[in-house]
Enzyme design. Structure first.
Site, PDB file in Angstrom:
ATOM      1  N   PRO A  10      54.875  -5.629  14.406  1.00 46.02           N
ATOM      2  CA  PRO A  10      53.775  -4.823  14.922  1.00 46.02           C
ATOM      3  C   PRO A  10      53.016  -5.460  16.089  1.00 46.02           C
ATOM      4  O   PRO A  10      52.727  -6.649  16.079  1.00 46.02           O
ATOM      5  CB  PRO A  10      52.851  -4.648  13.718  1.00 46.02           C
ATOM      6  CG  PRO A  10      53.222  -5.736  12.773  1.00 46.02           C
ATOM      7  CD  PRO A  10      54.682  -5.980  12.985  1.00 46.02           C
ATOM      8  N   ASN A  11      52.727  -4.613  17.047  1.00 46.29           N
ATOM      9  CA  ASN A  11      51.906  -4.902  18.228  1.00 46.29           C
ATOM     10  C   ASN A  11      52.616  -5.733  19.291  1.00 46.29           C
ATOM     11  O   ASN A  11      52.046  -5.957  20.356  1.00 46.29           O
ATOM     12  CB  ASN A  11      50.571  -5.566  17.817  1.00 46.29           C
ATOM     13  CG  ASN A  11      49.761  -4.649  16.925  1.00 46.29           C
ATOM     14  OD1 ASN A  11      49.509  -3.505  17.301  1.00 46.29           O
ATOM     15  ND2 ASN A  11      49.379  -5.107  15.742  1.00 46.29           N
ATOM     16  N   ARG A  18      47.831  -7.797  27.125  1.00 51.93           N
ATOM     17  CA  ARG A  18      46.550  -8.335  26.652  1.00 51.93           C
ATOM     18  C   ARG A  18      46.772  -9.737  26.098  1.00 51.93           C
ATOM     19  O   ARG A  18      47.898 -10.133  25.828  1.00 51.93           O
ATOM     20  CB  ARG A  18      45.970  -7.432  25.547  1.00 51.93           C
ATOM     21  CG  ARG A  18      45.666  -6.024  26.018  1.00 51.93           C
ATOM     22  CD  ARG A  18      45.003  -5.225  24.928  1.00 51.93           C
ATOM     23  NE  ARG A  18      43.817  -5.912  24.428  1.00 51.93           N
ATOM     24  CZ  ARG A  18      43.238  -5.644  23.263  1.00 51.93           C
ATOM     25  NH1 ARG A  18      43.731  -4.720  22.473  1.00 51.93           N
ATOM     26  NH2 ARG A  18      42.169  -6.294  22.883  1.00 51.93           N
ATOM     27  N   TYR A  23      49.640 -15.285  24.340  1.00 50.33           N
ATOM     28  CA  TYR A  23      51.035 -14.817  24.293  1.00 50.33           C
ATOM     29  C   TYR A  23      51.750 -14.854  25.646  1.00 50.33           C
ATOM     30  O   TYR A  23      52.949 -14.549  25.700  1.00 50.33           O
ATOM     31  CB  TYR A  23      51.080 -13.396  23.716  1.00 50.33           C
ATOM     32  CG  TYR A  23      50.530 -13.312  22.307  1.00 50.33           C
ATOM     33  CD1 TYR A  23      51.160 -13.975  21.259  1.00 50.33           C
ATOM     34  CD2 TYR A  23      49.363 -12.598  22.023  1.00 50.33           C
ATOM     35  CE1 TYR A  23      50.649 -13.928  19.971  1.00 50.33           C
ATOM     36  CE2 TYR A  23      48.845 -12.539  20.732  1.00 50.33           C
ATOM     37  CZ  TYR A  23      49.491 -13.206  19.717  1.00 50.33           C
ATOM     38  OH  TYR A  23      48.989 -13.162  18.438  1.00 50.33           O
ATOM     39  N   ASN A  79      60.649 -12.042  14.687  1.00 51.81           N
ATOM     40  CA  ASN A  79      59.207 -12.230  14.873  1.00 51.81           C
ATOM     41  C   ASN A  79      58.540 -11.071  14.155  1.00 51.81           C
ATOM     42  O   ASN A  79      58.374  -9.983  14.720  1.00 51.81           O
ATOM     43  CB  ASN A  79      58.822 -12.263  16.349  1.00 51.81           C
ATOM     44  CG  ASN A  79      57.335 -12.606  16.519  1.00 51.81           C
ATOM     45  OD1 ASN A  79      56.574 -12.595  15.541  1.00 51.81           O
ATOM     46  ND2 ASN A  79      56.923 -12.909  17.735  1.00 51.81           N
ATOM     47  N   ALA A  82      52.289  -9.912  12.372  1.00 55.21           N
ATOM     48  CA  ALA A  82      51.323 -10.043  11.271  1.00 55.21           C
ATOM     49  C   ALA A  82      51.971  -9.852   9.894  1.00 55.21           C
ATOM     50  O   ALA A  82      51.472 -10.404   8.896  1.00 55.21           O
ATOM     51  CB  ALA A  82      50.183  -9.057  11.459  1.00 55.21           C
ATOM     52  N   HIS A  85      52.643 -12.796   7.493  1.00 60.19           N
ATOM     53  CA  HIS A  85      51.613 -13.392   6.647  1.00 60.19           C
ATOM     54  C   HIS A  85      51.272 -12.532   5.434  1.00 60.19           C
ATOM     55  O   HIS A  85      50.457 -12.935   4.614  1.00 60.19           O
ATOM     56  CB  HIS A  85      50.343 -13.629   7.471  1.00 60.19           C
ATOM     57  CG  HIS A  85      50.607 -14.222   8.822  1.00 60.19           C
ATOM     58  ND1 HIS A  85      51.230 -15.439   8.980  1.00 60.19           N
ATOM     59  CD2 HIS A  85      50.394 -13.749  10.090  1.00 60.19           C
ATOM     60  CE1 HIS A  85      51.353 -15.707  10.279  1.00 60.19           C
ATOM     61  NE2 HIS A  85      50.867 -14.690  10.971  1.00 60.19           N
ATOM     62  N   ASP A  92      61.791 -10.212   0.350  1.00 57.13           N
ATOM     63  CA  ASP A  92      62.796  -9.621  -0.548  1.00 57.13           C
ATOM     64  C   ASP A  92      63.991  -9.084   0.248  1.00 57.13           C
ATOM     65  O   ASP A  92      65.148  -9.205  -0.195  1.00 57.13           O
ATOM     66  CB  ASP A  92      62.186  -8.484  -1.372  1.00 57.13           C
ATOM     67  CG  ASP A  92      61.260  -8.973  -2.470  1.00 57.13           C
ATOM     68  OD1 ASP A  92      61.240 -10.185  -2.749  1.00 57.13           O
ATOM     69  OD2 ASP A  92      60.530  -8.138  -3.048  1.00 57.13           O
ATOM     70  N   GLU A 103      63.117 -17.543  11.888  1.00 52.83           N
ATOM     71  CA  GLU A 103      61.743 -17.061  12.062  1.00 52.83           C
ATOM     72  C   GLU A 103      61.218 -17.560  13.400  1.00 52.83           C
ATOM     73  O   GLU A 103      61.420 -18.723  13.754  1.00 52.83           O
ATOM     74  CB  GLU A 103      60.864 -17.607  10.927  1.00 52.83           C
ATOM     75  CG  GLU A 103      59.400 -17.205  11.075  1.00 52.83           C
ATOM     76  CD  GLU A 103      58.527 -17.755   9.934  1.00 52.83           C
ATOM     77  OE1 GLU A 103      59.066 -18.449   9.038  1.00 52.83           O
ATOM     78  OE2 GLU A 103      57.312 -17.486   9.964  1.00 52.83           O
ATOM     79  N   HIS A 105      57.811 -17.477  16.196  1.00 51.79           N
ATOM     80  CA  HIS A 105      56.471 -17.092  16.650  1.00 51.79           C
ATOM     81  C   HIS A 105      56.246 -17.615  18.053  1.00 51.79           C
ATOM     82  O   HIS A 105      56.587 -18.770  18.359  1.00 51.79           O
ATOM     83  CB  HIS A 105      55.389 -17.616  15.701  1.00 51.79           C
ATOM     84  CG  HIS A 105      55.559 -17.050  14.330  1.00 51.79           C
ATOM     85  ND1 HIS A 105      55.276 -15.734  14.038  1.00 51.79           N
ATOM     86  CD2 HIS A 105      56.059 -17.600  13.203  1.00 51.79           C
ATOM     87  CE1 HIS A 105      55.578 -15.510  12.768  1.00 51.79           C
ATOM     88  NE2 HIS A 105      56.054 -16.617  12.240  1.00 51.79           N
ATOM     89  N   ILE A 106      55.675 -16.773  18.871  1.00 51.26           N
ATOM     90  CA  ILE A 106      55.397 -17.136  20.264  1.00 51.26           C
ATOM     91  C   ILE A 106      54.319 -18.223  20.308  1.00 51.26           C
ATOM     92  O   ILE A 106      54.449 -19.222  21.004  1.00 51.26           O
ATOM     93  CB  ILE A 106      54.933 -15.881  21.043  1.00 51.26           C
ATOM     94  CG1 ILE A 106      56.045 -14.827  21.042  1.00 51.26           C
ATOM     95  CG2 ILE A 106      54.486 -16.248  22.450  1.00 51.26           C
ATOM     96  CD1 ILE A 106      55.585 -13.431  21.480  1.00 51.26           C
ATOM     97  N   SER A 107      53.251 -17.989  19.570  1.00 51.70           N
ATOM     98  CA  SER A 107      52.134 -18.947  19.531  1.00 51.70           C
ATOM     99  C   SER A 107      52.367 -19.955  18.404  1.00 51.70           C
ATOM    100  O   SER A 107      53.138 -19.691  17.478  1.00 51.70           O
ATOM    101  CB  SER A 107      50.823 -18.195  19.300  1.00 51.70           C
ATOM    102  OG  SER A 107      50.848 -17.535  18.050  1.00 51.70           O
ATOM    103  N   ARG A 112      46.067 -22.001  14.838  1.00 51.69           N
ATOM    104  CA  ARG A 112      45.218 -20.799  14.863  1.00 51.69           C
ATOM    105  C   ARG A 112      44.537 -20.597  13.503  1.00 51.69           C
ATOM    106  O   ARG A 112      44.443 -21.525  12.712  1.00 51.69           O
ATOM    107  CB  ARG A 112      46.073 -19.593  15.299  1.00 51.69           C
ATOM    108  CG  ARG A 112      46.700 -19.793  16.684  1.00 51.69           C
ATOM    109  CD  ARG A 112      47.515 -18.612  17.125  1.00 51.69           C
ATOM    110  NE  ARG A 112      46.675 -17.417  17.267  1.00 51.69           N
ATOM    111  CZ  ARG A 112      47.167 -16.183  17.431  1.00 51.69           C
ATOM    112  NH1 ARG A 112      48.485 -15.993  17.481  1.00 51.69           N
ATOM    113  NH2 ARG A 112      46.340 -15.155  17.546  1.00 51.69           N
ATOM    114  N   ARG A 116      46.963 -17.402   9.321  1.00 50.97           N
ATOM    115  CA  ARG A 116      48.277 -17.385   9.973  1.00 50.97           C
ATOM    116  C   ARG A 116      49.148 -18.569   9.534  1.00 50.97           C
ATOM    117  O   ARG A 116      50.286 -18.706   9.970  1.00 50.97           O
ATOM    118  CB  ARG A 116      48.127 -17.406  11.500  1.00 50.97           C
ATOM    119  CG  ARG A 116      47.417 -16.204  12.058  1.00 50.97           C
ATOM    120  CD  ARG A 116      47.410 -16.212  13.575  1.00 50.97           C
ATOM    121  NE  ARG A 116      46.353 -15.360  14.098  1.00 50.97           N
ATOM    122  CZ  ARG A 116      46.443 -14.041  14.263  1.00 50.97           C
ATOM    123  NH1 ARG A 116      47.562 -13.421  13.999  1.00 50.97           N
ATOM    124  NH2 ARG A 116      45.413 -13.336  14.723  1.00 50.97           N
TER     125      ARG A 116
END
Ligand code: CA2
Length: 150
Positions: A10-11, A18, A23, A79, A82, A85, A92, A103, A105-107, A112, A116
């Site tokens: 998501p997002n 933004r 990011y 990725n 959210a 978390h 599952d 897995e 993650h960009i950040s 953070r 997270r």
């Protein structure tokens, strides 16, 4: 031709529009192009997708697991954003489908907010790439190649 899946949660469709301080400035289309370059080099077809829906990620992980079992896919760069978390369903799906998952993650999520720091994906991932910006995506595809060869 063997496929590699790159699944985005998501997002992430907002990438490059933004929060560039977290990011970066590249868009998801830019990320897809960088993945396509590596996939072409490795001789793979690329399934690069983004969704804002948890169940759709579950469906895609199951699809990737089936393709992997059939010898038609090498695994998944995930990725989950959210949902990383929050989602027992994703954990599952990874276990149930047998999909090999890196897995990503960009950040650096560990620098953070504390919410997270926990991931439902990490305990069932083959490996984790965190905090290299969008450069982590092609790195993760190369990690899938390394795992496939080992
Ligand atoms: O660092 C990552 O890649 C994350 O998976 C990104 C997620 C966040 O919830 C995770 O904790 C870490 C957020 C993705 C939202 O992406 C945006 C990009 C640009 C503008 C707004 C959101």
């Amino acid at each position: 031709m063997t496929s590699a899946y790159v699944l985005n949660g998501p997002n992430l469709n907002l990438l490059g529009t933004r929060e560039p301080e977290i990011y970066g400035e590249k868009t998801l289309a830019d990320v897809e192009r960088s993945c396509l370059d590596v996939a072409n080099e490795l001789g793979w077809a690329l399934q690069f997708r983004q969704t804002n829906r948890e169940g759709e990620l579950v469906d895609w992980i199951q699809e990737a697991g089936r393709a992997q079992s059939a010898g038609e896919a090498v695994g998944v760069v995930l990725n989950a954003a959210a949902y990383t978390h929050t989602s027992v369903a994703l954990q599952d799906a990874i276990v149930g489908s047998g999909a090999r998952v890196i897995e990503l993650h960009i950040s650096n999520v560990h620098r953070r907010e504390s919410f997270r720091h926990h991931s439902y994906v990490s305990p069932v991932a083959a490996g984790i790439i965190i905090g290299f910006g969008v450069a982590g995506y092609p790195l993760a595809l190369r990690a899938l190649a390394a795992l496939d060869a080992s």
